[in-house]
Each structure stands twice: as structure tokens, then as C-alpha cells.
Scaffold this active site. Structure first.
Site, PDB file in Angstrom:
ATOM      1  N   GLU A  86      39.262  12.745 -32.954  1.00  0.00           N
ATOM      2  CA  GLU A  86      39.275  13.693 -34.071  1.00  0.00           C
ATOM      3  C   GLU A  86      39.380  15.134 -33.577  1.00  0.00           C
ATOM      4  OE1 GLU A  86      36.917  13.181 -37.489  1.00  0.00           O
ATOM      5  OE2 GLU A  86      37.031  10.990 -37.467  1.00  0.00           O
ATOM      6  N   HIS A 143      38.297  14.506 -39.567  1.00  0.00           N
ATOM      7  CA  HIS A 143      39.260  15.526 -39.170  1.00  0.00           C
ATOM      8  C   HIS A 143      40.650  14.932 -38.967  1.00  0.00           C
ATOM      9  CE1 HIS A 143      35.263  16.934 -38.095  1.00  0.00           C
ATOM     10  NE2 HIS A 143      35.727  18.173 -38.174  1.00  0.00           N
ATOM     11  N   LYS A 170      32.060  16.805 -45.051  1.00  0.00           N
ATOM     12  CA  LYS A 170      32.990  17.751 -44.421  1.00  0.00           C
ATOM     13  C   LYS A 170      34.340  17.096 -44.151  1.00  0.00           C
ATOM     14  CE  LYS A 170      33.815  20.411 -40.211  1.00  0.00           C
ATOM     15  NZ  LYS A 170      33.457  20.525 -38.780  1.00  0.00           N
TER      16      LYS A 170
END
Length: 253
Positions: A86, A143, A170
Site C-alpha cells: 500500500e 491506499h 481512512k
């Protein structure tokens, strides 16, 4: 929205909080960097342990963590080991990843721990439960350095993070067009209506800079700013982003 309050900082309320990452590779670099960042007066500090040259070594990382905690005694500290899958600096096995995060939580030196929600989906929920029992807040993350998923996929991923028990959700993506930026912002607004937890989203690189500034409108509760150097593409120096966020806030009040 429920806020997450740590050392007097309320994440999910008012102006997006500014988090500055530490990315030094050696103990000497990290101490120097930490002292500089402390003077920038961030709301939060993130230690990117994967950038540390001994980051995968749990014993050495925890010793460094103690030093960092001593510098940022009253500032909330987020512990992150970003895996190479990531966008992080180094690979790590699942067993070592779980061990490192659990040991960091047990020290009492950290306030929040980042858990990559899809690193090992079979173990993520159990890991989050374990960390929460140690009294830390969990930031579930995901991510994408190569693309921006569809709006539906981004919302689904954030909802998964919500369902597995994280305190904060997130998501970071890479835009290829202006439409990608707008997709990320749309997903953020949608998620704000689907959860009562703080959400952090960002579209990286130059094309995504707007996403780091408009959190108070779109619903992103924290923005990551560059300290000594950036930890991800598109991060804005902390002093500039603070001025911009304050100016935008004035127009909302």
C-alpha cells in the site's frame, strides 16, 4: 457525528485536524525531525515506522517509539507501519505486522494505530479488537497509489472499515483526472451520511490537492501535511495548509 477525542483534540469536529508524519530513517534523523515538527504545532503526529531502517524489528521500533513519545508528550501520536503493498517502504509478513502493532499498543506510548483494513481480511477484525483492548484508537486504512476506484467501491471499502470496528476510517487514492478527484469527494460526502465515525479521505498528487483542503465541507476530518518532507504525493507544507484551512473555516462561520 461522534468525535474521537484524544488529549483535548476532537477529531471529527470543526476545522480538519493537521497530522504531520515523521519519516526519518535513522534514530538521529528521527529525533532531529521530531524536534522540528514539534515546533510546527501539529494537532497530531504520525510515526511512519516503515520508513525507519529497523522498522520491521519490533524491539528496536518500540525503543524508538519511546523516544518519540517523550518528545511529543502532549500531542496525540499515530503509529503506522505502511506495508509495501500500500505504498510503504518495506515488506512485512502478516505475523510480524500483527506482532508489531499489538506490541506498540501495549507500550502505552501511542494514542492511535493504523491498521490496513485489507492486509489480511481474515485477521483484521481480530487485530482491531486486540488493539482496542489495549486502550488505543484504531484508524482503519486503505491506499491506492495507482488508481481511483469507483465511487461505489470506495464507499464499500469505507463501510467495511466501519463494520470491522475501527474508530476512524481512512481512504487514500491516486487521481488520473479531474473526474477522479470529484469521485473521491462524492464518496466522502456519501460516507459522511452513512456513518457516525470520523472519515479521512484524500486524493493524492497535484491533481488531488483540493481534497486536502475542503474536508470541512466534504467530510474529511484530518489532513496530512508535510513537515520536514512529504510522506505521500501532494502533501502541502503544514504552515500553508493551516492558513488555508483557517481562511476556509471563516467562510463557514
Amino acid at each position: 457525528m461522534k468525535t474521537v477525542e484524544i488529549k483535548g483534540i476532537k477529531i471529527g469536529e470543526g476545522i480538519p485536524k493537521i497530522c504531520i508524519p515523521l519519516t526519518g530513517k535513522t534514530k538521529e534523523e528521527l529525533i532531529k525531525e521530531a524536534e522540528t515538527v514539534k515546533n510546527m504545532k501539529p494537532d497530531l503526529v504520525e510515526w511512519r515506522a516503515d520508513c525507519y531502517e529497523e522498522g520491521e524489528n519490533s524491539e528496536n521500533s518500540l525503543e524508538m517509539l519511546k523516544t518519540i513519545r517523550g518528545i511529543f508528550d502532549t500531542i496525540p501520536l499515530l503509529f503506522t507501519f505502511r506495508t509495501d503493498k500500500e505504498g510503504g517502504d518495506r515488506p512485512i509478513t502478516c505475523a510480524d505486522y500483527v506482532n508489531l502493532l499489538e506490541n506498540a499498543a501495549k507500550t502505552g506510548f501511542v494514542d492511535l494505530i493504523d491498521v490496513e483494513a485489507f492486509f489480511d481480511t481474515a485477521k483484521t477484525k481480530k487485530l482491531i479488537e486486540s488493539l482496542k483492548k489495549c486502550g488505543v484508537f484504531v484508524v482503519a486504512s486503505n491506499h491506492h497509489f495507482d488508481r481511483t476506484p469507483s465511487i461505489e467501491e470506495m464507499v464499500n471499502r469505507l463501510e467495511t472499515m466501519d463494520s470491522i470496528g475501527a474508530h476512524i476510517l481512512k481512504l487514500a487514492v491516486m487521481p488520473r483526472s479531474e473526474e477522479d478527484l470529484m469521485s473521491l469527494l462524492t464518496a466522502t460526502v456519501m460516507m459522511k451520511k452513512r456513518t457516525d465515525k470520523p472519515v479521512i479521505t484524500m486524493s493524492m498528487g497535484k491533481a488531488g490537492v483540493l481534497s486536502r483542503l475542503c474536508g470541512e465541507t466534504a467530510g474529511s476530518a484530518v489532513t496530512f501535511a508535510a513537515g520536514v518532507k512529504a510522506s505521500a504525493p501532494g502533501q502541502i507544507p503544514a504552515d500553508r495548509i493551516r492558513r488555508t484551512l483557517a481562511l476556509l473555516h471563516e467562510s463557514f462561520t
